[in-house]
Design a protein around this motif. Structure first.
Motif, PDB file in Angstrom:
ATOM      1  N   GLY A  42      77.530  19.707   7.369  1.00  0.00           N
ATOM      2  CA  GLY A  42      76.424  18.768   7.247  1.00  0.00           C
ATOM      3  C   GLY A  42      76.091  18.087   8.548  1.00  0.00           C
ATOM      4  N   PHE A  43      75.241  17.074   8.457  1.00  0.00           N
ATOM      5  CA  PHE A  43      74.785  16.367   9.644  1.00  0.00           C
ATOM      6  C   PHE A  43      74.406  14.939   9.291  1.00  0.00           C
ATOM      7  CE2 PHE A  43      71.141  18.317   7.625  1.00  0.00           C
ATOM      8  CZ  PHE A  43      70.187  17.321   7.622  1.00  0.00           C
ATOM      9  N   THR A  44      74.389  14.099  10.314  1.00  0.00           N
ATOM     10  CA  THR A  44      73.924  12.722  10.201  1.00  0.00           C
ATOM     11  C   THR A  44      72.972  12.455  11.354  1.00  0.00           C
ATOM     12  OG1 THR A  44      76.056  12.058   9.268  1.00  0.00           O
ATOM     13  CG2 THR A  44      74.617  10.305  10.059  1.00  0.00           C
ATOM     14  N   VAL A  45      71.800  11.860  11.065  1.00  0.00           N
ATOM     15  CA  VAL A  45      70.816  11.573  12.107  1.00  0.00           C
ATOM     16  C   VAL A  45      70.159  10.225  11.827  1.00  0.00           C
ATOM     17  CG1 VAL A  45      68.992  12.846  10.891  1.00  0.00           C
ATOM     18  CG2 VAL A  45      68.814  12.511  13.370  1.00  0.00           C
ATOM     19  N   ARG A  46      69.885   9.474  12.888  1.00  0.00           N
ATOM     20  CA  ARG A  46      69.257   8.166  12.731  1.00  0.00           C
ATOM     21  C   ARG A  46      67.780   8.335  12.362  1.00  0.00           C
ATOM     22  NH1 ARG A  46      70.812   3.199  14.728  1.00  0.00           N
ATOM     23  NH2 ARG A  46      72.875   4.071  14.329  1.00  0.00           N
ATOM     24  N   HIS A  47      67.329   7.567  11.356  1.00  0.00           N
ATOM     25  CA  HIS A  47      65.952   7.654  10.856  1.00  0.00           C
ATOM     26  C   HIS A  47      65.258   6.314  11.037  1.00  0.00           C
ATOM     27  CE1 HIS A  47      62.931   7.317   7.534  1.00  0.00           C
ATOM     28  NE2 HIS A  47      62.603   8.507   8.014  1.00  0.00           N
ATOM     29  N   ALA A  48      64.068   6.337  11.625  1.00  0.00           N
ATOM     30  CA  ALA A  48      63.253   5.132  11.826  1.00  0.00           C
ATOM     31  C   ALA A  48      63.995   4.043  12.586  1.00  0.00           C
ATOM     32  CB  ALA A  48      62.739   4.603  10.487  1.00  0.00           C
ATOM     33  N   MET A  49      64.963   4.441  13.399  1.00  0.00           N
ATOM     34  CA  MET A  49      65.697   3.549  14.290  1.00  0.00           C
ATOM     35  C   MET A  49      66.686   2.624  13.583  1.00  0.00           C
ATOM     36  SD  MET A  49      64.307   4.575  17.142  1.00  0.00           S
ATOM     37  CE  MET A  49      64.932   3.383  18.337  1.00  0.00           C
ATOM     38  N   VAL A  50      66.715   2.603  12.251  1.00  0.00           N
ATOM     39  CA  VAL A  50      67.500   1.569  11.580  1.00  0.00           C
ATOM     40  C   VAL A  50      68.501   2.086  10.553  1.00  0.00           C
ATOM     41  CG1 VAL A  50      65.728  -0.187  11.902  1.00  0.00           C
ATOM     42  CG2 VAL A  50      65.704   1.205   9.823  1.00  0.00           C
ATOM     43  N   THR A  51      68.398   3.337  10.138  1.00  0.00           N
ATOM     44  CA  THR A  51      69.297   3.821   9.112  1.00  0.00           C
ATOM     45  C   THR A  51      69.653   5.271   9.390  1.00  0.00           C
ATOM     46  OG1 THR A  51      69.641   3.985   6.718  1.00  0.00           O
ATOM     47  CG2 THR A  51      67.498   4.692   7.559  1.00  0.00           C
ATOM     48  N   TRP A 176      60.184  17.917  17.150  1.00  0.00           N
ATOM     49  CA  TRP A 176      59.185  17.158  16.392  1.00  0.00           C
ATOM     50  C   TRP A 176      59.599  15.697  16.269  1.00  0.00           C
ATOM     51  CZ3 TRP A 176      58.960  13.919  12.290  1.00  0.00           C
ATOM     52  CH2 TRP A 176      57.689  13.627  11.767  1.00  0.00           C
ATOM     53  N   ASN A 177      58.614  14.799  16.371  1.00  0.00           N
ATOM     54  CA  ASN A 177      58.874  13.381  16.170  1.00  0.00           C
ATOM     55  C   ASN A 177      57.569  12.653  15.894  1.00  0.00           C
ATOM     56  OD1 ASN A 177      60.704  11.224  15.962  1.00  0.00           O
ATOM     57  ND2 ASN A 177      61.844  12.000  17.739  1.00  0.00           N
ATOM     58  N   ALA A 178      57.683  11.395  15.542  1.00  0.00           N
ATOM     59  CA  ALA A 178      56.513  10.546  15.322  1.00  0.00           C
ATOM     60  C   ALA A 178      56.845   9.151  15.836  1.00  0.00           C
ATOM     61  CB  ALA A 178      56.158  10.491  13.838  1.00  0.00           C
ATOM     62  N   ALA A 179      55.898   8.555  16.562  1.00  0.00           N
ATOM     63  CA  ALA A 179      56.103   7.211  17.107  1.00  0.00           C
ATOM     64  C   ALA A 179      55.953   6.161  16.014  1.00  0.00           C
ATOM     65  CB  ALA A 179      55.101   6.955  18.227  1.00  0.00           C
ATOM     66  N   LEU A 180      56.783   5.122  16.100  1.00  0.00           N
ATOM     67  CA  LEU A 180      56.698   4.006  15.164  1.00  0.00           C
ATOM     68  C   LEU A 180      55.834   2.898  15.745  1.00  0.00           C
ATOM     69  CD1 LEU A 180      60.478   3.781  14.180  1.00  0.00           C
ATOM     70  CD2 LEU A 180      58.643   4.950  12.927  1.00  0.00           C
ATOM     71  N   GLU A 181      55.114   2.193  14.890  1.00  0.00           N
ATOM     72  CA  GLU A 181      54.242   1.104  15.356  1.00  0.00           C
ATOM     73  C   GLU A 181      55.027   0.009  16.052  1.00  0.00           C
ATOM     74  OE1 GLU A 181      51.859  -0.410  12.242  1.00  0.00           O
ATOM     75  OE2 GLU A 181      50.765   1.475  11.877  1.00  0.00           O
ATOM     76  N   GLY A 183      57.628   0.466  17.844  1.00  0.00           N
ATOM     77  CA  GLY A 183      58.360   1.038  18.962  1.00  0.00           C
ATOM     78  C   GLY A 183      59.451   1.970  18.490  1.00  0.00           C
ATOM     79  N   GLY A 184      59.806   2.916  19.354  1.00  0.00           N
ATOM     80  CA  GLY A 184      60.803   3.896  18.973  1.00  0.00           C
ATOM     81  C   GLY A 184      60.174   5.076  18.261  1.00  0.00           C
ATOM     82  N   VAL A 185      61.025   5.924  17.694  1.00  0.00           N
ATOM     83  CA  VAL A 185      60.561   7.152  17.055  1.00  0.00           C
ATOM     84  C   VAL A 185      61.165   7.298  15.667  1.00  0.00           C
ATOM     85  CG1 VAL A 185      60.118   8.382  19.215  1.00  0.00           C
ATOM     86  CG2 VAL A 185      62.408   8.442  18.199  1.00  0.00           C
ATOM     87  N   MET A 186      60.577   8.201  14.902  1.00  0.00           N
ATOM     88  CA  MET A 186      61.006   8.403  13.518  1.00  0.00           C
ATOM     89  C   MET A 186      62.405   9.013  13.415  1.00  0.00           C
ATOM     90  SD  MET A 186      60.142   8.111  10.299  1.00  0.00           S
ATOM     91  CE  MET A 186      58.356   7.972  10.265  1.00  0.00           C
TER      92      MET A 186
END
Length: 204
Positions: A42-51, A176-181, A183-186
């Motif tokens: 499996g894997f673990t990745v940070r999402h929306a900078m907070v979780t 692939w990524n998306a910028a957050l309003e 700041g930071g990325v998805m």
């Protein structure tokens, strides 16, 4: 206990003559099939900078070749079917299977082929090899803990390992990524890979 040997400038013949062989480890020598029903990749990745988002690949297979008397010859081979990715949310899983990420239709497998193994001390080991995702192959080192061996209730001889490695997904073209309003990325570039392996010894 040492399943995997440190690199040594001595010849194999000299090493064999001077280093004692642990009979318990010698008995583990053989080829093992990874038991997917009792293993997890499996894997673990940070999402929306907070979780953190955690996921697994349910469909995988592989072999371990362990050498108790010549531990540096131990090796591992793993194939993971990308379409089996599961993060608990169907829409997210479908996005990960798409060309934005893994492109599972064109590149159905993620593979690992070991090239080197080393004992780091105690029950801790490092196995190094080639990880291929999509059409990119790069070296990867995985730190593992040997959890021991046992004979299960069905008479199968088993060994267990667990470990992890941290990669940058962009190194394998997963950009692939998306910028957050705010700041930071998805999605973080850093991904932690997790391995919990149970393997059954093949009949001689």
């Amino acid at each position: 206990m040492g399943l995997f040997g440190r690199k040594n400038t001595e010849s194999a013949a000299t090493a064999t003559a001077t280093l004692p062989v642990d009979p318990a480890l010698a008995a583990l020598t053989g080829s093992y099939t990874i038991d997917a029903a009792h293993s997890s990749i499996g894997f673990t990745v940070r999402h929306a900078m907070v979780t953190n988002v955690r996921g697994t690949f349910a469909d995988h297979e592989g072999t371990l070749n362990l050498h108790g008397t010549t531990p540096a010859e131990s090796s591992a081979s793993i194939d993971v079917r990308i379409a089996s990715i599961d993060t608990g949310i169907a829409d997210r899983d479908n996005h990960l299977r798409s060309a934005d990420f893994f492109d599972a239709e064109q590149f159905p497998l993620m593979t690992f082929r070991s090239t080197e193994a080393a004992h780091l001390g105690g029950d801790t080991y490092r196995i190094t090899g080639d990880l291929t995702i999509k059409d990119v192959t790069r070296p990867l080192s995985i730190d593992l803990e040997f959890n021991g061996s046992a004979t299960d209730v069905y008479g199968n001889e088993r060994v267990g390992f667990e470990g992890s490695a941290t990669i940058l997904r962009s190194d394998w073209g997963l950009t692939w990524n998306a910028a957050l309003e705010t700041g930071g990325v998805m999605v973080s570039d850093k991904v932690k890979l997790n391995f919990d392996i149970s393997a059954i010894k093949k009949a001689a």
